[in-house]
Design a protein around this motif. Sequence first.
Motif, PDB file in Angstrom:
ATOM      1  N   GLU A  15      -5.453   3.022 -14.001  1.00 12.95           N
ATOM      2  CA  GLU A  15      -5.819   2.284 -12.797  1.00 12.95           C
ATOM      3  C   GLU A  15      -5.277   3.031 -11.586  1.00 12.95           C
ATOM      4  OE1 GLU A  15      -5.644  -2.325 -14.288  1.00 12.95           O
ATOM      5  OE2 GLU A  15      -4.038  -1.584 -13.023  1.00 12.95           O
ATOM      6  N   ILE A  16      -6.035   3.031 -10.502  1.00 11.68           N
ATOM      7  CA  ILE A  16      -5.562   3.636  -9.259  1.00 11.68           C
ATOM      8  C   ILE A  16      -5.188   2.521  -8.297  1.00 11.68           C
ATOM      9  CG2 ILE A  16      -6.153   5.112  -7.310  1.00 11.68           C
ATOM     10  CD1 ILE A  16      -8.094   6.567  -9.152  1.00 11.68           C
ATOM     11  N   TRP A  17      -3.953   2.558  -7.819  1.00  6.45           N
ATOM     12  CA  TRP A  17      -3.434   1.600  -6.850  1.00  6.45           C
ATOM     13  C   TRP A  17      -3.169   2.334  -5.543  1.00  6.45           C
ATOM     14  CZ3 TRP A  17      -1.859  -3.650  -7.621  1.00  6.45           C
ATOM     15  CH2 TRP A  17      -2.111  -4.139  -8.902  1.00  6.45           C
ATOM     16  N   PHE A  18      -3.464   1.676  -4.416  1.00  3.79           N
ATOM     17  CA  PHE A  18      -3.225   2.225  -3.092  1.00  3.79           C
ATOM     18  C   PHE A  18      -2.118   1.410  -2.419  1.00  3.79           C
ATOM     19  CE2 PHE A  18      -7.548   3.092  -4.322  1.00  3.79           C
ATOM     20  CZ  PHE A  18      -7.693   4.435  -4.003  1.00  3.79           C
ATOM     21  N   GLN A  19      -1.074   2.085  -1.949  1.00  4.11           N
ATOM     22  CA  GLN A  19       0.105   1.417  -1.411  1.00  4.11           C
ATOM     23  C   GLN A  19       0.301   1.760   0.055  1.00  4.11           C
ATOM     24  OE1 GLN A  19       3.265   3.006  -0.459  1.00  4.11           O
ATOM     25  NE2 GLN A  19       4.207   1.062  -0.032  1.00  4.11           N
ATOM     26  N   ASP A  20       0.866   0.811   0.808  1.00  2.00           N
ATOM     27  CA  ASP A  20       1.297   1.061   2.177  1.00  2.00           C
ATOM     28  C   ASP A  20       2.367   0.040   2.529  1.00  2.00           C
ATOM     29  OD1 ASP A  20       1.463   2.388   4.558  1.00  2.00           O
ATOM     30  OD2 ASP A  20      -0.544   1.902   5.233  1.00  2.00           O
ATOM     31  N   GLU A  21       3.074   0.314   3.605  1.00  2.48           N
ATOM     32  CA  GLU A  21       4.090  -0.610   4.077  1.00  2.48           C
ATOM     33  C   GLU A  21       3.991  -0.692   5.589  1.00  2.48           C
ATOM     34  OE1 GLU A  21       5.239   3.251   4.597  1.00  2.48           O
ATOM     35  OE2 GLU A  21       5.084   2.427   2.596  1.00  2.48           O
ATOM     36  N   ALA A  22       4.501  -1.792   6.124  1.00  4.46           N
ATOM     37  CA  ALA A  22       4.459  -1.989   7.572  1.00  4.46           C
ATOM     38  C   ALA A  22       5.630  -2.851   8.001  1.00  4.46           C
ATOM     39  CB  ALA A  22       3.153  -2.662   7.983  1.00  4.46           C
ATOM     40  N   ARG A  23       6.139  -2.559   9.186  1.00  2.06           N
ATOM     41  CA  ARG A  23       7.183  -3.407   9.764  1.00  2.06           C
ATOM     42  C   ARG A  23       6.511  -4.396  10.696  1.00  2.06           C
ATOM     43  NH1 ARG A  23      11.753  -1.075  13.624  1.00  2.06           N
ATOM     44  NH2 ARG A  23      10.019  -1.195  15.068  1.00  2.06           N
ATOM     45  N   VAL A  24       6.885  -5.654  10.570  1.00  8.16           N
ATOM     46  CA  VAL A  24       6.357  -6.699  11.437  1.00  8.16           C
ATOM     47  C   VAL A  24       7.532  -7.469  12.014  1.00  8.16           C
ATOM     48  CG1 VAL A  24       4.171  -6.952  10.205  1.00  8.16           C
ATOM     49  CG2 VAL A  24       6.125  -8.305   9.500  1.00  8.16           C
ATOM     50  N   GLY A  25       7.354  -7.977  13.209  1.00  2.44           N
ATOM     51  CA  GLY A  25       8.425  -8.761  13.802  1.00  2.44           C
ATOM     52  C   GLY A  25       8.298  -8.861  15.299  1.00  2.44           C
ATOM     53  N   GLN A  26       9.380  -9.244  15.919  1.00  2.00           N
ATOM     54  CA  GLN A  26       9.400  -9.485  17.350  1.00  2.00           C
ATOM     55  C   GLN A  26      10.429  -8.585  18.017  1.00  2.00           C
ATOM     56  OE1 GLN A  26      11.001 -13.249  18.477  1.00  2.00           O
ATOM     57  NE2 GLN A  26      11.186 -12.639  20.592  1.00  2.00           N
ATOM     58  N   VAL A  27      10.033  -7.965  19.086  1.00  2.00           N
ATOM     59  CA  VAL A  27      10.950  -7.255  19.960  1.00  2.00           C
ATOM     60  C   VAL A  27      10.684  -7.802  21.352  1.00  2.00           C
ATOM     61  CG1 VAL A  27      11.635  -5.035  20.922  1.00  2.00           C
ATOM     62  CG2 VAL A  27      10.891  -5.178  18.553  1.00  2.00           C
ATOM     63  N   GLY A  28      11.711  -8.399  21.958  1.00  2.00           N
ATOM     64  CA  GLY A  28      11.538  -8.976  23.288  1.00  2.00           C
ATOM     65  C   GLY A  28      11.286  -7.904  24.335  1.00  2.00           C
ATOM     66  N   ARG A  29      10.626  -8.280  25.429  1.00  4.39           N
ATOM     67  CA  ARG A  29      10.375  -7.341  26.506  1.00  4.39           C
ATOM     68  C   ARG A  29      10.361  -8.089  27.826  1.00  4.39           C
ATOM     69  NH1 ARG A  29       5.149  -7.447  28.408  1.00  4.39           N
ATOM     70  NH2 ARG A  29       3.705  -8.658  27.184  1.00  4.39           N
ATOM     71  N   THR A  30      10.549  -7.352  28.890  1.00  8.85           N
ATOM     72  CA  THR A  30      10.458  -7.930  30.217  1.00  8.85           C
ATOM     73  C   THR A  30       8.997  -8.169  30.541  1.00  8.85           C
ATOM     74  OG1 THR A  30      12.421  -6.747  30.898  1.00  8.85           O
ATOM     75  CG2 THR A  30      11.030  -7.595  32.651  1.00  8.85           C
ATOM     76  N   GLY A  31       8.710  -9.302  31.118  1.00  5.97           N
ATOM     77  CA  GLY A  31       7.330  -9.600  31.468  1.00  5.97           C
ATOM     78  C   GLY A  31       7.245 -10.230  32.845  1.00  5.97           C
TER      79      GLY A  31
END
Length: 109
Positions: A15-31
């Motif tokens: 079987e061929i599996w395709f993998q990836d990863e990602a960072r998710v979250g919050q970074v505050g910023r001036t608005g």
Amino acid sequence: MKSVARRKAAGRKVEIWFQDEARVGQVGRTGRVWFERGQRPRGPRDMRHKAAWIFGAVCPARDTGVALVLPVATTEAMQAFRDELALAVPEDRHAVLLIDRAPLKAAAT
């Protein structure tokens, strides 16, 4: 793939599996905030930083996938993901995991 199948799969279906990863979250910023016409005051900056890493892989041939959400991206986290993936592969099959080899930026955050 044929040489991998001969050497590692020992007669099992591959079987061929395709993998990836990602960072998710919050970074505050001036608005900017709503204010009187002609004025553009800055809003407060939220300095908290919360993030998580999502490790995932899919096998299109079986229309299935595996994912883990972990607090960091480390060697140990990747091994935990691979262990979870191994549970999703039937014993009569051999998985080939394709990884993009992209560098993990800020992996320890």
